[in-house]
Design an enzyme around this catalytic site. Structure first.
Site, mmCIF file in Angstrom:
data_model
loop_
_atom_site.group_PDB
_atom_site.id
_atom_site.type_symbol
_atom_site.label_atom_id
_atom_site.label_comp_id
_atom_site.label_asym_id
_atom_site.label_seq_id
_atom_site.Cartn_x
_atom_site.Cartn_y
_atom_site.Cartn_z
ATOM 1 N N ASP A 274 -16.133 26.123 3.619
ATOM 2 C CA ASP A 274 -16.164 26.391 2.180
ATOM 3 C C ASP A 274 -14.783 26.368 1.525
ATOM 4 O OD1 ASP A 274 -17.443 26.740 -0.233
ATOM 5 O OD2 ASP A 274 -17.954 28.836 0.067
ATOM 6 N N HIS B 227 -14.398 22.616 -0.411
ATOM 7 C CA HIS B 227 -13.997 22.352 -1.808
ATOM 8 C C HIS B 227 -12.562 21.830 -1.792
ATOM 9 C CE1 HIS B 227 -17.497 24.262 -3.799
ATOM 10 N NE2 HIS B 227 -17.560 24.885 -2.638
ATOM 11 N N GLN C 188 -20.111 22.890 -11.098
ATOM 12 C CA GLN C 188 -19.721 24.277 -10.793
ATOM 13 C C GLN C 188 -20.157 25.292 -11.857
ATOM 14 O OE1 GLN C 188 -17.100 26.063 -8.268
ATOM 15 N NE2 GLN C 188 -18.675 27.354 -9.171
ATOM 16 N N GLU D 18 -26.470 31.759 -3.735
ATOM 17 C CA GLU D 18 -25.270 32.432 -3.229
ATOM 18 C C GLU D 18 -25.073 33.697 -4.050
ATOM 19 O OE1 GLU D 18 -21.554 30.323 -3.477
ATOM 20 O OE2 GLU D 18 -20.550 31.722 -2.119
ATOM 21 N N HIS E 121 -19.226 21.720 4.510
ATOM 22 C CA HIS E 121 -19.188 22.383 3.201
ATOM 23 C C HIS E 121 -17.761 22.809 2.874
ATOM 24 C CE1 HIS E 121 -21.244 24.615 -0.125
ATOM 25 N NE2 HIS E 121 -19.994 25.064 -0.197
#
Ligand code: FE2
Length: 426
Positions: free
Chosen positions: A309, A59, A152, A213, A57
């Site tokens: 992340d 970005h 997003q 989240e 995970h």
């Protein structure tokens, strides 16, 4: 019989001492002692030899952008999303690619050889998608990169996000993403889970959704994700990322929810570094830890990995590309302190994360791809404790990084000069 590389005398994660013979891109032998010719000998000298680290995970379109155009003042998820929205119009193909490649170099040096990155598809230009598809091709000799089409700003909430998600998948993005808790209503969040899972089922793709989240215990989209996984026959291909609201759900509800997740075959990826930082920001005291129910899910047989992340981006101002940092934080926040639990944390950032990403070719076994890491540690628990140097990284049968041991020379009055090797036990 000869090998291209022999990794001599390493300690495998299960404690066995072994030589590893590599031929081409494949592990050809693992034996207590290999007496054969080799093009190159790597002396592991009793150090831990591990499968590569895997981050399920990340970005990559946002990484290394910290401070552009400003810093997240409140430290919240929502300000991070707003800040990313300010940065998006400023992105260029070249800048995204340059930052991503810089991060990948860093990852390789840490033995991180497989990454699943979400890529925001809410920018109509889809330039980050194009840039990261190029990056994926360029780094394929040493990193397995999977891309997730990530709306997003909301699959329904953002203009064109639905269309752009489909365009990104048409361009070759590997995984269907989503963000149900960010849609306008619970109902739209629920519908987004259903439609995105149907898209994945039609295209034969995996699903990896940012899910719940939030600190709101009523954010229960994971329930719908498990339901759709079961309904559409997607077991083993669906992942719920974050799942933080579960930390605050009613125990009675969770006693029903977790068996549903287990039955559906949905995997979970908590991201402890970012979520211990972002969650609980509206709390005074007691203040919530911001992590989902890791041990409780594992006890029911749910596959749980650790994700990183963010590194140096609108959401997280730190980060090292070191999955051992992730395991270290996860271990603390989830209170996984027994020897078996600490070892499990190491497995989570190596083999279990690889399973979640469907990377069957990774692992320290004969016939698997010759990708591995030699660490300046004696065993997996010591590796998490020290987060030590990666002495050698091999990717697809080639040495891609080497580093010397970190040693400190001590000169203390009344004692002879000594060398301190970071408090290793052995
Ligand atoms: Fe994320």
């Amino acid at each position: 019989m000869s090998f291209d590389i022999i990794v001599r005398g390493g300690t495998l994660p299960d404690g066995q001492l072994a030589d590893i013979g590599i031929r081409g891109e494949t592990i050809a032998a693992i034996e207590p002692r290999i007496d054969a010719e080799a093009g190159q000998i790597i002396d592991a000298a009793g150090n831990l030899v591990s499968p590569p680290f895997v981050d399920p995970h990340f970005h990559m379109d946002a990484t290394l952008s910290y401070g552009i155009p400003r810093i997240n003042a409140s430290g919240t998820l929502l300000e991070g999303i707003a800040l990313w929205g300010e940065l998006k119009p400023l992105l260029t193909h070249e800048a995204v690619k340059e930052r991503a490649l810089a991060y990948c170099d860093w990852a390789v040096s840490m033995g991180l050889l497989a990454i699943r990155t979400h890529v925001d598809v809410c920018d109509d230009r889809l330039l980050a998608v194009e840039a990261l598809l190029e990056v994926k091709r360029e780094i394929s000799p040493y990193i397995d990169l999977q891309l997730v089409a990530f709306p997003q700003d909301g699959f329904y909430r953002a203009p064109n996000a639905r269309e752009n998600t489909l365009r990104a998948l048409d361009m070759g993005v590997d995984v269907v993403g989503g963000i149900p808790h960010f849609e306008r209503t619970m109902e739209e969040g629920r519908r987004s889970v259903t439609e995105l899972c149907e898209i994945a089922a039609r295209r034969g793709l995996p699903v990896d959704m940012h899910c719940d989240e939030t600190d709101d215990p009523l954010s229960r989209h994971i329930e719908q994700l498990a339901y759709e996984t079961k309904r559409l026959g997607l077991a083993g291909r669906v992942t719920g990322s974050h799942l933080t609201s579960m930390h605050s759900m009613d125990n009675y509800y969770v006693s029903k929810l977790l068996p549903l997740i287990a039955e559906a075959g949905v995997s979970a990826i908590p991201n402890p570094l970012i979520n211990i930082m972002l969650q609980g920001r509206h709390d005074t005291f007691p203040k919530r830890r911001g992590l989902t129910r890791v041990k409780e899910m594992q006890a029911l047989g749910i596959r749980v990995g650790w994700g990183q992340d963010c590194v140096l981006d609108p959401w997280y101002s730190l980060g090292t590309a070191d999955m051992l940092d992730v395991a270290f934080m996860g271990l603390h926040v989830a209170q996984m302190s027994s020897p078996a639990e600490m070892r499990k944390c190491f497995d989570m950032v190596t083999g279990i994360n690889a399973e979640i990403m469907g990377l069957d070719h990774l692992g320290l076994r004969v016939g698997k791809r010759a990708s591995l890491v030699v660490l300046d540690a004696g065993d997996p628990i010591e590796a998490i404790r020290l987060r030590p140097e990666r002495l050698c990284v091999i990717a697809r049968g080639k040495v891609v990084a080497q580093r010397t041991k970190q040693e400190t020379k001590l000169f203390i009055a009344g004692r002879p000069p000594a060398v301190n090797r970071r408090h290793r036990a052995g």
